[in-house]
Scaffold this active site. Structure first.
Site, mmCIF file in Angstrom:
data_model
loop_
_atom_site.group_PDB
_atom_site.id
_atom_site.type_symbol
_atom_site.label_atom_id
_atom_site.label_comp_id
_atom_site.label_asym_id
_atom_site.label_seq_id
_atom_site.Cartn_x
_atom_site.Cartn_y
_atom_site.Cartn_z
ATOM 1 N N TYR A 122 -63.358 28.384 -0.088
ATOM 2 C CA TYR A 122 -63.014 27.027 0.339
ATOM 3 C C TYR A 122 -61.609 26.688 -0.150
ATOM 4 O O TYR A 122 -61.247 26.988 -1.300
ATOM 5 C CB TYR A 122 -64.005 26.011 -0.257
ATOM 6 C CG TYR A 122 -63.580 24.576 -0.050
ATOM 7 C CD1 TYR A 122 -64.059 23.836 1.025
ATOM 8 C CD2 TYR A 122 -62.661 23.965 -0.913
ATOM 9 C CE1 TYR A 122 -63.647 22.532 1.236
ATOM 10 C CE2 TYR A 122 -62.245 22.662 -0.707
ATOM 11 C CZ TYR A 122 -62.741 21.948 0.369
ATOM 12 O OH TYR A 122 -62.320 20.667 0.578
ATOM 13 N N GLU A 152 -59.036 20.676 5.310
ATOM 14 C CA GLU A 152 -59.756 21.731 4.602
ATOM 15 C C GLU A 152 -60.035 22.930 5.491
ATOM 16 O O GLU A 152 -60.149 22.819 6.712
ATOM 17 C CB GLU A 152 -61.052 21.217 3.959
ATOM 18 C CG GLU A 152 -62.110 20.774 4.927
ATOM 19 C CD GLU A 152 -63.428 20.414 4.236
ATOM 20 O OE1 GLU A 152 -63.426 19.943 3.086
ATOM 21 O OE2 GLU A 152 -64.474 20.600 4.872
#
Ligand code: GDP
Ligand code: MN
Length: 378
Positions: A101, A189
């Site tokens: 991530y 993101e």
């Protein structure tokens, strides 16, 4: 405002982040054509402003173009977290070795951008932060200097052991920072940021949000708005220039001024009720605006009563009263309405409302208590 994954990926690609090729489709035939052009195995991905599409069945691998078409016909029209899928991204399928991530958001408490990285990618980052916080590296970025090269390496070092992958990860982090700044984003993101078995680092999912108040400086992003993908009430409100936020309560609030609107919601809670929304109708007595406001509020089936709270400063209360009455004549409202008006020409306003048979008040306490009572009785 949120943009779709395929739109965010265009921004990432432009910034030089490796993203597998793909295109958006609105019909099964289009998806089939894209799959044919890409060749090999593809992924068909629902384009909705929600995470967890994978779990909901909105992300499907397809080995052939025909399979891509079939998946597309199943995914289109599917409902994910209350949003109906109207398009899919057809993209080259990657072989995945690891999932990480990488994201940046504006952290209100830190009053600064916060870079976050986790080797536990693919899952909700809030979940990682809750259950395994040691797997999350955070970095407050000073907006005056931006993300410095050694910081980008420090972040990538948390994700990978291999020096070449650390280098790729650091470059992606620096470019992601550029995307964040150039788009005026509040959040961007990549989840997951994958490595392939041959050691390449790539973004296979992307999300980006921009605060509505920032959009005037980023028209190319503003143009990406997909109103069909947003809740209808919010779209109506935006088009009418009303600030509206839906909440879960039963007292519909219609107030002029953001501060008064929040004070009204506080008082509703204080007297034991729950506001159904935040709504600032601004300083106008225009009946059209009031009609739209009433349409938005009454579209919410939870609303049991409508509470007007108007302070007449520059706006005259009698004008607002006329606007409210005209609006009430133009649309059919099934729930009781209580109105509090105070300020310029309030006497004339109360007279007008009483003649029309409306419950009118000048005290904010009284009207809120009444609204909470009516909501409780309904
Ligand atoms: P989300 O569930 O809405 O976050 O959608 P993602 O794009 O993150 O996809 C969910 C999951 O599907 C990923 O974590 C992967 O495990 C899988 N997935 C997505 N794209 C690919 C791909 O190209 N290849 C493979 N093998 N799996 C993929
Ligand atoms: Mn994802």
């Amino acid at each position: 405002m949120d943009i779709h994954e395929y739109q965010a990926k265009v921004l990432l690609r432009k910034a030089g982040i490796p993203v597998p090729p793909g295109e958006v489709a609105e019909t099964p035939a289009e998806a089939e054509a894209i799959a044919k052009k890409l060749g090999g195995t593809v992924v068909v991905k629902a384009q909705v402003h929600a995470g967890g599409r994978g779990k909901a069945g909105g992300v499907q691998l397809a080995k052939t173009a025909a399979e891509a078409r079939d998946h597309t016909s199943k995914i289109l029209g599917m409902e994910i977290k209350g949003l109906v899928v109207q398009s899919v991204l057809v993209t080259h399928a990657e072989e995945i070795a690891t999932e990480a991530y990488l994201g940046v958001l504006v952290d209100r408490k830190l009053q600064a951008p916060l870079f976050m990285a986790s080797p536990a990618g693919g899952i909700d980052i809030e979940e990682v932060a809750r259950s395994t916080p040691e797997k999350l590296r955070k970095l407050r970025v000073d907006p005056r200097y931006g993300l410095l090269p050694h910081q980008a390496y420090w972040i990538a070092d948390f994700l990978y052991d291999d020096p070449d992958q650390i280098k790729q990860g650091a470059h992606i982090a620096e470019r992601l920072w550029r995307v964040f700044i150039d788009a005026g984003a509040s959040m961007v993101e990549i989840n997951p940021l994958i490595t392939t078995p041959s050691g390449e680092v790539k973004a296979i999912d992307a999300k980006l949000s921009v605060d509505d108040n920032e959009l005037f400086r980023h028209l190319e992003i503003a143009d990406m708005r997909d109103t069909t993908a947003e809740p209808p009430a919010e779209m109506l409100a935006r088009e009418a220039n009303l600030s509206y936020v839906k909440l879960d309560g039963t007292v519909g609030c219609c107030v002029n001024g953001a501060g008064l609107a929040m004070a009204t919601m506080d008082l509703v809670s204080f007297y034991g009720g729950e506001p159904a929304n935040f709504l600032d109708i601004g300083g106008s007595s225009n009946p059209d605006k009031v009609v739209t406001a009433l349409e938005i509020i009454t579209a919410d089936a939870n609303v049991k009563v409508i509470l007007f709270n108007i302070f007449g400063g520059i706006t005259r209360c009698d004008d607002v009263a006329k606007g409210i009455i005209e609006a009430m004549q133009r649309i059919d409202i099934k729930v009781p309405i209580v109105i509090r008006l105070t300020g310029t020409n309030e006497d004339a306003a109360l007279e007008i409302l009483k003649e029309a048979g409306c419950a009118a008040y000048t005290s904010m306490d009284d009207v809120v208590k009444k609204a909470v009572d009516l909501a409780g009785a309904a």
